[in-house]
Motif scaffolding. Structure first.
Motif, PDB file in Angstrom:
ATOM      1  N   ASN A  61      12.908  -4.738  -8.023  1.00  0.00           N
ATOM      2  CA  ASN A  61      12.424  -4.966  -9.385  1.00  0.00           C
ATOM      3  C   ASN A  61      11.305  -4.006  -9.797  1.00  0.00           C
ATOM      4  N   ALA A  62      11.309  -2.795  -9.236  1.00  0.00           N
ATOM      5  CA  ALA A  62      10.303  -1.816  -9.648  1.00  0.00           C
ATOM      6  C   ALA A  62      10.522  -1.443 -11.105  1.00  0.00           C
ATOM      7  N   PRO A  63       9.471  -1.432 -11.928  1.00  0.00           N
ATOM      8  CA  PRO A  63       9.641  -1.078 -13.344  1.00  0.00           C
ATOM      9  C   PRO A  63      10.022   0.391 -13.491  1.00  0.00           C
ATOM     10  N   THR A  64      10.770   0.704 -14.523  1.00  0.00           N
ATOM     11  CA  THR A  64      11.134   2.087 -14.828  1.00  0.00           C
ATOM     12  C   THR A  64      10.753   2.385 -16.268  1.00  0.00           C
ATOM     13  N   GLY A  65      10.707   3.669 -16.590  1.00  0.00           N
ATOM     14  CA  GLY A  65      10.329   4.054 -17.939  1.00  0.00           C
ATOM     15  C   GLY A  65       8.875   3.778 -18.245  1.00  0.00           C
ATOM     16  N   VAL A  66       8.019   3.780 -17.200  1.00  0.00           N
ATOM     17  CA  VAL A  66       6.602   3.456 -17.381  1.00  0.00           C
ATOM     18  C   VAL A  66       5.742   4.590 -16.852  1.00  0.00           C
ATOM     19  N   SER A  67       4.473   4.562 -17.216  1.00  0.00           N
ATOM     20  CA  SER A  67       3.520   5.549 -16.714  1.00  0.00           C
ATOM     21  C   SER A  67       3.131   5.195 -15.282  1.00  0.00           C
ATOM     22  N   LEU A  68       2.441   6.142 -14.640  1.00  0.00           N
ATOM     23  CA  LEU A  68       1.972   5.896 -13.280  1.00  0.00           C
ATOM     24  C   LEU A  68       1.031   4.702 -13.234  1.00  0.00           C
ATOM     25  N   ALA A  69       0.114   4.622 -14.191  1.00  0.00           N
ATOM     26  CA  ALA A  69      -0.842   3.511 -14.210  1.00  0.00           C
ATOM     27  C   ALA A  69      -0.115   2.178 -14.349  1.00  0.00           C
ATOM     28  N   GLU A  70       0.903   2.137 -15.183  1.00  0.00           N
ATOM     29  CA  GLU A  70       1.666   0.887 -15.357  1.00  0.00           C
ATOM     30  C   GLU A  70       2.456   0.561 -14.100  1.00  0.00           C
ATOM     31  N   LEU A  71       3.034   1.581 -13.486  1.00  0.00           N
ATOM     32  CA  LEU A  71       3.809   1.357 -12.269  1.00  0.00           C
ATOM     33  C   LEU A  71       2.939   0.786 -11.166  1.00  0.00           C
ATOM     34  N   PHE A  72       1.708   1.263 -11.078  1.00  0.00           N
ATOM     35  CA  PHE A  72       0.864   0.847  -9.967  1.00  0.00           C
ATOM     36  C   PHE A  72       0.298  -0.554 -10.105  1.00  0.00           C
ATOM     37  N   GLN A  73       0.651  -1.248 -11.136  1.00  0.00           N
ATOM     38  CA  GLN A  73       0.247  -2.647 -11.231  1.00  0.00           C
ATOM     39  C   GLN A  73       0.967  -3.520 -10.205  1.00  0.00           C
ATOM     40  N   ILE A  74       2.066  -3.022  -9.631  1.00  0.00           N
ATOM     41  CA  ILE A  74       2.780  -3.809  -8.622  1.00  0.00           C
ATOM     42  C   ILE A  74       2.183  -3.628  -7.236  1.00  0.00           C
ATOM     43  N   PHE A  75       1.229  -2.695  -7.083  1.00  0.00           N
ATOM     44  CA  PHE A  75       0.647  -2.434  -5.778  1.00  0.00           C
ATOM     45  C   PHE A  75      -0.723  -3.078  -5.626  1.00  0.00           C
ATOM     46  N   LYS A  76      -1.068  -3.369  -4.394  1.00  0.00           N
ATOM     47  CA  LYS A  76      -2.348  -3.994  -4.088  1.00  0.00           C
ATOM     48  C   LYS A  76      -3.487  -3.025  -4.369  1.00  0.00           C
ATOM     49  N   ARG A  77      -4.518  -3.495  -5.057  1.00  0.00           N
ATOM     50  CA  ARG A  77      -5.608  -2.616  -5.458  1.00  0.00           C
ATOM     51  C   ARG A  77      -6.904  -2.875  -4.694  1.00  0.00           C
ATOM     52  N   ASP A  78      -6.919  -3.851  -3.834  1.00  0.00           N
ATOM     53  CA  ASP A  78      -8.122  -4.129  -3.051  1.00  0.00           C
ATOM     54  C   ASP A  78      -7.808  -3.988  -1.572  1.00  0.00           C
ATOM     55  N   LEU A  79      -7.346  -2.792  -1.209  1.00  0.00           N
ATOM     56  CA  LEU A  79      -6.994  -2.527   0.185  1.00  0.00           C
ATOM     57  C   LEU A  79      -8.206  -2.662   1.093  1.00  0.00           C
ATOM     58  N   THR A  80      -7.972  -3.151   2.308  1.00  0.00           N
ATOM     59  CA  THR A  80      -9.035  -3.277   3.301  1.00  0.00           C
ATOM     60  C   THR A  80      -8.514  -2.793   4.653  1.00  0.00           C
ATOM     61  N   PHE A  81      -9.413  -2.702   5.613  1.00  0.00           N
ATOM     62  CA  PHE A  81      -9.009  -2.260   6.946  1.00  0.00           C
ATOM     63  C   PHE A  81      -8.025  -3.233   7.593  1.00  0.00           C
ATOM     64  N   SER A  82      -8.046  -4.486   7.194  1.00  0.00           N
ATOM     65  CA  SER A  82      -7.105  -5.450   7.767  1.00  0.00           C
ATOM     66  C   SER A  82      -5.662  -5.095   7.425  1.00  0.00           C
ATOM     67  N   ASP A  83      -5.459  -4.339   6.346  1.00  0.00           N
ATOM     68  CA  ASP A  83      -4.101  -3.926   5.992  1.00  0.00           C
ATOM     69  C   ASP A  83      -3.543  -2.941   7.018  1.00  0.00           C
ATOM     70  N   ILE A  84      -4.404  -2.146   7.636  1.00  0.00           N
ATOM     71  CA  ILE A  84      -3.945  -1.273   8.723  1.00  0.00           C
ATOM     72  C   ILE A  84      -3.445  -2.118   9.884  1.00  0.00           C
ATOM     73  N   ASP A  85      -4.203  -3.151  10.219  1.00  0.00           N
ATOM     74  CA  ASP A  85      -3.799  -4.047  11.304  1.00  0.00           C
ATOM     75  C   ASP A  85      -2.428  -4.662  11.017  1.00  0.00           C
ATOM     76  N   PHE A  86      -2.217  -5.094   9.767  1.00  0.00           N
ATOM     77  CA  PHE A  86      -0.938  -5.706   9.367  1.00  0.00           C
ATOM     78  C   PHE A  86       0.207  -4.719   9.546  1.00  0.00           C
ATOM     79  N   ILE A  87       0.013  -3.499   9.084  1.00  0.00           N
ATOM     80  CA  ILE A  87       1.072  -2.486   9.153  1.00  0.00           C
ATOM     81  C   ILE A  87       1.420  -2.174  10.600  1.00  0.00           C
TER      82      ILE A  87
END
Length: 402
Positions: free
Chosen positions: A240-266
Motif C-alpha cells: 500500500n505504498a502511496p504513488t504520485g506523491v512527493s518525497l515528503a508525502e511518501l515518507f509519512q509511512i516511515f518511522k521518524r523517531d529512530l533510535t539505537f534499539s531499531d538496530i537491535d531489532f534489525i
C-alpha cells in the motif's frame, strides 16, 4: 576539428544525439517521457523512460551528468541530480577529495593490480558497489533489473532498496551476484520484518539501515519542478505504498523517531549483518557498533539531506580510527574518479559506493551502460594502483596519502 560535445554524442550513441524541443525549449531525447511530463503533471501521466541498451564510450564519469540530462525529463533529473539547500555538501563531497594527495611508492614491480576484495563475507571483483537509490525507473525502463545486472556484470555488489520500482525477487533474478538490502524503517514492525525476510530469501547477505532520512531534506529543485514520483512507477516492495506523491508525502509511512534499539531489532529479526548508513561522527559510529551494527557506511545522503554537513571523505578517517580495524567502514559520497576510490581505500574504507553515475549511465545505456561506467572507474583505479605501487587492494594503506 571534432568538438568535445560531438565526441561525447558519438561515444554515447544515437539516443543522445537525436533530440527534439520539449516545452519551454528544453531538449528532450525522443525515447524519453513525453513533453507533457516536463511539467508538473508528471506524477499523473504515464511515465516513459528510455530503453537504450548499449555499452558507453566514457572518458570520465563527470561527462555522464550532462549527457543524461538530455534524456531524463526535468523533474526526475532534478530529483536525481539535486541536493539540499545551497548544495554546499553536494559539491563538497567531490571537491574534498582534492584535499588529499597520493604518495606513490616507485619500483614496486606492479604490472597487473588485483582489485578483488571481500565485503562482509561476499567476494567481489572490485571495491566499488552500487548504493541504494530510490526509483531507478526514473532513469530507464529496466529500472533496478538493469542497474543490478549492470553491477553484477562488472563484478560489483548491488544494494537493493526499499523504494525500488522492481520487486526484490526480480532484482535477484536479474543479478545472481552479491547483494545487500537497504531498509527504510516503516512504522509497521511486521512490514519491516517481512521486508528483511524477503531480502534474505532472495540472497541478500546484509541489511543496510539508512538513518539520515527520517525527514525529507530541503530539496529546492523538486519544489521548483513540482516533482512527485510518477503513479505509473509503483514501489512494489512496500504494501500500500502511496504513488504520485512527493518525497515528503511518501515518507509519512516511515518511522521518524529512530533510535539505537531499531538496530537491535534489525539484527535480531534478520539474522544478517547490519550496515548503518549515515553516521558522520566517530561518536555516533561507535554508538551504532555498540548497539549491534556490524559495519558503518559513511554517508551524507549525497548532500540531499542536511546541507553543510561534512563531505563523506572528510568524516571517513575519524570514523575508521574510532571503530577500529575489525569493523568494516564503507564510503558513500562524491566518488567520480579512480583516484577518489584509491584515496578512500587508503583512508580506511573497505569499499566505496557510486550513486548518481549509476543512474546516469543506466539512463544512457541500460545494464551495459552501468557496466561501462563501473569498468571505466575500475580501469582508473587499476592505473592509480600501478602508478602508486599497489599490487592489491589491501596494499592501499594510509601511507599512500597525505
Amino acid at each position: 576539428m571534432t568538438s568535445r560535445r560531438d565526441f561525447l554524442i558519438g561515444g554515447f550513441g544515437a539516443a543522445a544525439a537525436v533530440t527534439v524541443a520539449g516545452r519551454g525549449g528544453v531538449a528532450v531525447a525522443q525515447n524519453t517521457a513525453p513533453a507533457a511530463s516536463q511539467q508538473g503533471d508528471i506524477a499523473a501521466a504515464p511515465y516513459v523512460a528510455g530503453t537504450a541498451e548499449r555499452s558507453l564510450d566514457i572518458i570520465n564519469l563527470f561527462d555522464l551528468e550532462a549527457e543524461a540530462e538530455k534524456l531524463i525529463p526535468r523533474g526526475p533529473f532534478g530529483y536525481i541530480s539535486g541536493g539540499a539547500g545551497d548544495q554546499w555538501t553536494l559539491k563538497e563531497n567531490v571537491r574534498a577529495f582534492d584535499d588529499w594527495q597520493i604518495l606513490p611508492r616507485y619500483l614496486a614491480g606492479v604490472e597487473t593490480p588485483d582489485t578483488q576484495t571481500e565485503l562482509l563475507g561476499s567476494k567481489v571483483g572490485i571495491p566499488i558497489f552500487v548504493p541504494p537509490m530510490a526509483a531507478h525507473g526514473l532513469a530507464h525502463a529496466s529500472a533496478e533489473k538493469g542497474s543490478s545486472k549492470g553491477a553484477g556484470d562488472a563484478g560489483a555488489l548491488f544494494c537493493a532498496q526499499t523504494l525500488a520500482n522492481t520487486p526484490l525477487e526480480e532484482i535477484a533474478k536479474a543479478d545472481p551476484g552479491p547483494k545487500w538490502f537497504q531498509l527504510y524503517y516503516t512504522k509497521d514492525a511486521g512490514v519491516n520484518r517481512e521486508l528483511m525476510q524477503r531480502a534474505k530469501s532472495t540472497g541478500c547477505t546484509a541489511i543496510v539501515f539508512t538513518v539520515d532520512l527520517e525527514w525529507a531534506g530541503n530539496r529546492e529543485a523538486d519544489r521548483r519542478n513540482g516533482f512527485a514520483f510518477p503513479a505509473s512507477l509503483p514501489f512494489p516492495n512496500i504494501p500500500n505504498a502511496p504513488t504520485g506523491v512527493s518525497l515528503a508525502e511518501l515518507f509519512q509511512i516511515f518511522k521518524r523517531d529512530l533510535t539505537f534499539s531499531d538496530i537491535d531489532f534489525i539484527a535480531k529479526e534478520s539474522g544478517l549483518p547490519v550496515v548503518v548508513k549515515g553516521p558522520l561522527t566517530a561518536e555516533n559510529a561507535k554508538e551504532c557498533i555498540a548497539h549491534g551494527a556490524a559495519a558503518i557506511e559513511v554517508s551524507n545522503h549525497g548532500g540531499r539531506q542536511l546541507d553543510t554537513v561534512p563531505a563523506a571523505i572528510v568524516a571517513l578517517p575519524g570514523i575508521v580510527d574510532a571503530v577500529g580495524p575489525d569493523i568494516p567502514v564503507f564510503l558513500d559520497g562524491g566518488v567520480r574518479r579512480g583516484v577518489h576510490v584509491f584515496k578512500a581505500l587508503a583512508l580506511g574504507a573497505r569499499a566505496v559506493a557510486v550513486g548518481r553515475p549509476t543512474l546516469y549511465s543506466l539512463a544512457l545505456g541500460g545494464a551495459p551502460g552501468v557496466t561501462s561506467m563501473l569498468q571505466t572507474l575500475t580501469a582508473e583505479l587499476q592505473l592509480a594502483m600501478k602508478l602508486a605501487g599497489c599490487a592489491k587492494v589491501d596494499d592501499i594503506t594510509r601511507k599512500f596519502v597525505t
